[in-house]
Design an enzyme around this catalytic site. Sequence first.
Site, short mmCIF file in Angstrom:
data_model
loop_
_atom_site.label_atom_id
_atom_site.label_comp_id
_atom_site.label_asym_id
_atom_site.label_seq_id
_atom_site.Cartn_x
_atom_site.Cartn_y
_atom_site.Cartn_z
N GLY A 1 0.82 -1.21 0.00
CA GLY A 1 0.00 0.00 0.00
C GLY A 1 0.85 1.26 0.00
N ASP A 2 1.93 1.25 0.77
CA ASP A 2 2.85 2.39 0.80
C ASP A 2 3.50 2.58 -0.57
OD1 ASP A 2 2.57 2.80 3.69
OD2 ASP A 2 3.65 0.91 3.86
#
Length: 239
Positions: free
Chosen positions: A195-196
Site C-alpha cells: 500500500g505504501d
Amino acid sequence: LGFIAGFTGEALNDAVTQSGINSDFIRLKSGVTRINVKLKSDTETEINAQGPIITQGDIDSLYKKLEKLNAGDVLVLAGSVPNSLPSDIYEKIIEKLQGKNIKFVVDATCKLLLNVLKFNPYLVKPNKSELEEIAGRELNDNESIISEARKLKKSGAKNVLVSLGADGAILVDENDNVHIKSALGGKPVNTVGAGDSMVAGFIAYCDEGYEKALQMSLACGGATATSEGFAKKDDILKL
C-alpha cells in the site's frame, strides 16, 4: 522504512545510507523504534509493538523540520498514531502548514482520515475494508465503492484512491473522473509495504496525469507484493 525498523542509532543510519535513502531522523531519548511481526499462513497475523516514548519536545522538533517544506512539496501522513502522541496530530500538522501550497497525502484509517478532510488533502488512500469501515456497510461492487469515494471528495479530499488488493484499484480524481484498473503482478509473496508503494508510485507520476499515476501506483504496489522486500525500479517498470 519497515525493512529497517529493527535498527537503532548508528546501525539505523548505516542501513538507511546503504539503501540510498536520504534521511533526517529525530532521535528519541527513551525507547527504541518498534518492531512489528507479520505471521504468514492461510491468514496473515500482525503483532505490533508499542514503540518509543515521544515527548512534547520531540513533537516540537518535528514541527521545526516540517517548517522547511515549501510550495510543491509533498507530505505523506501514513499509519496509526501511537498513544504517546495526541490523537489529532495529523490535523495539527496540516493546520500548521496551511497556506504553503503543500500537497498532503493521507493514508490512515477511519477517524484519522475523516478528521483531515476539512483541510482538502491532495490524496487519500483507503483500502476497501477501510472504506467499508467509514461507510458502515459492505461495498460489494464498483458502483458502491465509487459512491463512497465521492462522499470523501465531497467532504474535502481532492483525489480518492481506493486499493482493492488483487482486484486492482479505483481512483476518483479531482475532476470527478473515475479510473478503474486491474492489479499488476502475479501471486503475492509479501504484502507488507504494498500500500505504501502504491502511494509512492502515485506521487511520483501524478504530474503526468491521473491515468499514468494510477498505472504506476499499481505497478509499484504489485511489484512490492510479488517481492520478498520492497520492489526495485526494474521490477516496477517491467510490470
